[in-house]
Design a protein around this motif. Structure first.
Motif, PDB file in Angstrom:
ATOM      1  N   GLU A  65      75.776  57.452  24.007  1.00  0.00           N
ATOM      2  CA  GLU A  65      75.202  58.077  25.204  1.00  0.00           C
ATOM      3  C   GLU A  65      74.635  57.008  26.134  1.00  0.00           C
ATOM      4  OE1 GLU A  65      71.836  61.372  26.498  1.00  0.00           O
ATOM      5  OE2 GLU A  65      71.859  60.592  24.446  1.00  0.00           O
ATOM      6  N   ALA A  66      73.912  56.043  25.565  1.00  0.00           N
ATOM      7  CA  ALA A  66      73.354  54.961  26.381  1.00  0.00           C
ATOM      8  C   ALA A  66      74.474  54.163  27.039  1.00  0.00           C
ATOM      9  CB  ALA A  66      72.481  54.055  25.524  1.00  0.00           C
ATOM     10  N   THR A  71      77.625  52.955  31.761  1.00  0.00           N
ATOM     11  CA  THR A  71      78.947  52.930  32.372  1.00  0.00           C
ATOM     12  C   THR A  71      78.972  53.804  33.625  1.00  0.00           C
ATOM     13  OG1 THR A  71      79.963  52.590  30.211  1.00  0.00           O
ATOM     14  CG2 THR A  71      81.407  53.365  31.978  1.00  0.00           C
ATOM     15  N   LEU A  72      78.354  54.967  33.533  1.00  0.00           N
ATOM     16  CA  LEU A  72      78.298  55.875  34.677  1.00  0.00           C
ATOM     17  C   LEU A  72      77.521  55.246  35.824  1.00  0.00           C
ATOM     18  CD1 LEU A  72      78.885  58.651  35.903  1.00  0.00           C
ATOM     19  CD2 LEU A  72      76.786  59.466  34.831  1.00  0.00           C
ATOM     20  N   ALA A  78      79.612  50.767  41.536  1.00  0.00           N
ATOM     21  CA  ALA A  78      80.881  50.214  42.018  1.00  0.00           C
ATOM     22  C   ALA A  78      81.466  51.101  43.123  1.00  0.00           C
ATOM     23  CB  ALA A  78      81.877  50.078  40.864  1.00  0.00           C
ATOM     24  N   ALA A  79      81.392  52.403  42.929  1.00  0.00           N
ATOM     25  CA  ALA A  79      81.905  53.320  43.956  1.00  0.00           C
ATOM     26  C   ALA A  79      81.105  53.162  45.251  1.00  0.00           C
ATOM     27  CB  ALA A  79      81.830  54.769  43.461  1.00  0.00           C
TER      28      ALA A  79
END
Length: 172
Positions: A65-66, A71-72, A78-79
């Motif tokens: 989860e971490a 990553t999210l 990045a987006a």
């Protein structure tokens, strides 16, 4: 058959003639209690092992989860960076397009001025040519009278030939 703690507390033993308990029923009861306790002990150990496995799995899930959260966050960052870069690039493209439009406009204005100067020069040459031939220059004739009535418009004269100097000979 496992005994519950409540059943063990309510077992009544018959007393023997010398105020003791009968040996066989007591041994049988102790055997059942030991079997029941052994089953409970085994079940407790199994549950303890299962708890350790579940805690390890939960720890793995927390780590995953971490990792997914980081990553999210990275993907969102990045987006956002890509959007910002695309915005900057589009602003630059628009600025370059405006600069190009200004350049083209300046060039077209300069070209228009040059062409207008050429027209004036050519008209002067034609006027001089007509005067040298002793004819009236048709470009001097008015196209409208001052009272607003139309006057006859003279048509351009046909060109016969162009000399090496670029002066055209008018057919007479």
């Amino acid at each position: 058959m496992p005994l519950t703690p409540v059943e063990i507390r309510h077992i009544e033993m018959r007393r023997a003639w010398l105020r003791g308990y009968r040996r066989k029923p007591v041994d049988q009861l102790l055997e059942e209690i030991a079997d029941s306790f052994e089953d409970v002990w085994r079940e407790r150990a199994d549950l303890s092992d299962r708890l350790e496995d579940l805690e390890a799995e939960a720890a793995k899930h927390r780590e995953l989860e971490a990792l997914l959260r980081s990553t999210l966050v990275s993907a969102e960052r990045a987006a956002q960076d890509m959007k910002e870069q695309a915005r900057r690039e589009s602003d630059l493209i628009v600025q370059e397009a405006h600069a190009e439009a200004r350049r083209v406009t300046r060039e077209s204005i300069a070209e228009k001025r040059r062409l207008e100067e050429d027209v004036v020069r050519i008209r002067a040459q034609l006027r001089a040519s007509f005067e040298s031939l002793g004819e009236e220059w048709p470009g001097d004739a008015p196209t409208k009278a001052e009272d607003g009535a139309q006057t006859q418009i003279t048509r351009p004269t046909a060109v016969d030939d162009v000399s090496e100097s670029g002066i055209r000979k008018v057919a007479g």
